[in-house]
Design a protein around this motif. Structure first.
Motif, PDB file in Angstrom:
ATOM      1  N   TYR A   1       0.222  -6.061   5.117  1.00 33.10           N
ATOM      2  CA  TYR A   1      -1.001  -5.070   5.574  1.00 33.10           C
ATOM      3  C   TYR A   1      -2.395  -5.928   6.140  1.00 33.10           C
TER       4      TYR A   1
ATOM      5  N   HIS B   1       0.987  -0.890   0.026  1.00 35.52           N
ATOM      6  CA  HIS B   1       0.624  -0.087   0.260  1.00 35.52           C
ATOM      7  C   HIS B   1       1.071   1.410   0.018  1.00 35.52           C
TER       8      HIS B   1
ATOM      9  N   ALA C   1      -5.675  -6.727   6.249  1.00 35.61           N
ATOM     10  CA  ALA C   1      -7.082  -5.921   5.513  1.00 35.61           C
ATOM     11  C   ALA C   1      -8.343  -6.476   6.949  1.00 35.61           C
TER      12      ALA C   1
ATOM     13  N   SER D   1      -3.763 -12.165   8.813  1.00 39.33           N
ATOM     14  CA  SER D   1      -4.987 -11.250   9.930  1.00 39.33           C
ATOM     15  C   SER D   1      -5.266 -12.414  11.087  1.00 39.33           C
TER      16      SER D   1
ATOM     17  N   SER E   1      -7.238  -3.584   8.955  1.00 33.24           N
ATOM     18  CA  SER E   1      -6.955  -1.618   8.440  1.00 33.24           C
ATOM     19  C   SER E   1      -5.514  -1.892   9.178  1.00 33.24           C
TER      20      SER E   1
END
Length: 294
Positions: free
Chosen positions: A74, A21, A76, A157, A79
């Protein structure tokens, strides 16, 4: 672009350990920096909560915890951006691996459980990679524990380590390997290692409905000249490779034509891998400041 950042004067030997990102993670394993190349903003992460170097091996209370490998990606689900660091801990009576995770939104580290498989994860510029929430490391074999070399994965995650077997065509005595992405799928380059072979085989990772991983061969490339190693696909048809002279070569697998590009690695740098290539970088305005600034 040229990126001149003040911390490079402190440690110019920082290595890239992932990007996501628009943010890039640089580290020497001890210190970790998050950088946004577009805004020129950088953030030095807080000190590790695990790393500790003991005084002397003769000391009966000697104990040290040394950084082993790092991944960045990252999450998700929350966030948030995360850095995962595996630490090798040694004492007079023990050897074990511990794992800590940094959450950018909280700007701090926390320790998580470390399964046995994380102890075989190893960073290499041609292999470690972040893709769609998962970080991938090369997993080296250990006698009596692992039957063969493999891939170590970490789900950003779910905070879970796992392992994936390699294609059966891989022979560590004949081949080197690289892990990259093509059309959003993981692909594995298997190429010669000090042998008379010249072919580069490209295999695609597939998952069935039960999550079982298998590999299917996509194509074979015969460069007809010295290729140090493949770099990455820049499109579904074009592949970048580094020649053994340090040049970047563009290969079109549709036309089967090769083209030398005006990009050369530092000839003073010790081979291999004078040139490093990662998946496509996307510019962003994401802040690298932790806590509420994220």
């Amino acid at each position: 672009m040229d990126i001149n950042l003040t911390f490079q004067e402190i440690d110019p030997l920082l290595e890239l350990c992932g990007h996501s990102h628009g943010l890039v993670c640089l580290t020497d394993c001890d210190d970790v920096f998050l950088v946004n190349p577009m805004t020129r903003q950088f953030h030095k992460l807080p000190p590790s909560i695990l790393i500790f170097r003991g005084c002397h091996h003769d000391d009966p209370d000697y104990y040290s915890a040394i950084p082993f490998t790092i991944g960045f990606g990252y999450d998700a689900k929350s966030s948030d951006f995360k850095v995962v660091r595996i630490v090798s801990c040694r004492g007079q009576a023990e050897f074990r691996m511990r794992v800590e995770i940094y959450d950018l939104s909280k700007d701090k580290w926390r320790e998580i459980g470390a399964p046995d498989i994380c102890g075989s994860a190893s960073s290499t510029c041609t292999f470690d990679m972040y893709h769609e929430g998962i970080f991938y490391w090369w997993g080296y074999g250990e006698p009596m524990i692992f039957e063969a070399d493999h891939i170590i994965t970490f789900d950003m995650s779910e905070v879970i380590f796992d392992e994936v077997s390699l294609s059966e065509s891989y022979d560590d005595k004949k081949h080197k390997i690289s892990l990259r992405v093509l059309n959003k799928s993981i692909v594995l380059f298997i190429y010669p290692f000090e042998s008379n072979e010249t072919n580069i085989d490209i295999w695609e990772m597939e998952n069935d409905e039960y999550g079982v991983v298998s590999w299917s061969k996509l194509l074979t490339i015969d460069p007809h000249f010295g290729v140090e190693h493949p770099l990455l696909f820049v499109s579904c048809e074009e592949l970048l490779m580094e020649s053994n002279e340090g040049h970047v070569i563009m290969y079109n697998n549709k036309t089967q034509q090769f083209k030398k590009l005006q990009i050369e690695g530092d000839v003073t740098y010790v081979k291999p891998h004078r040139i490093e290539a990662r998946d496509l970088f996307i510019k962003s305005l994401v802040s690298v400041e932790g806590g509420n600034q994220l």
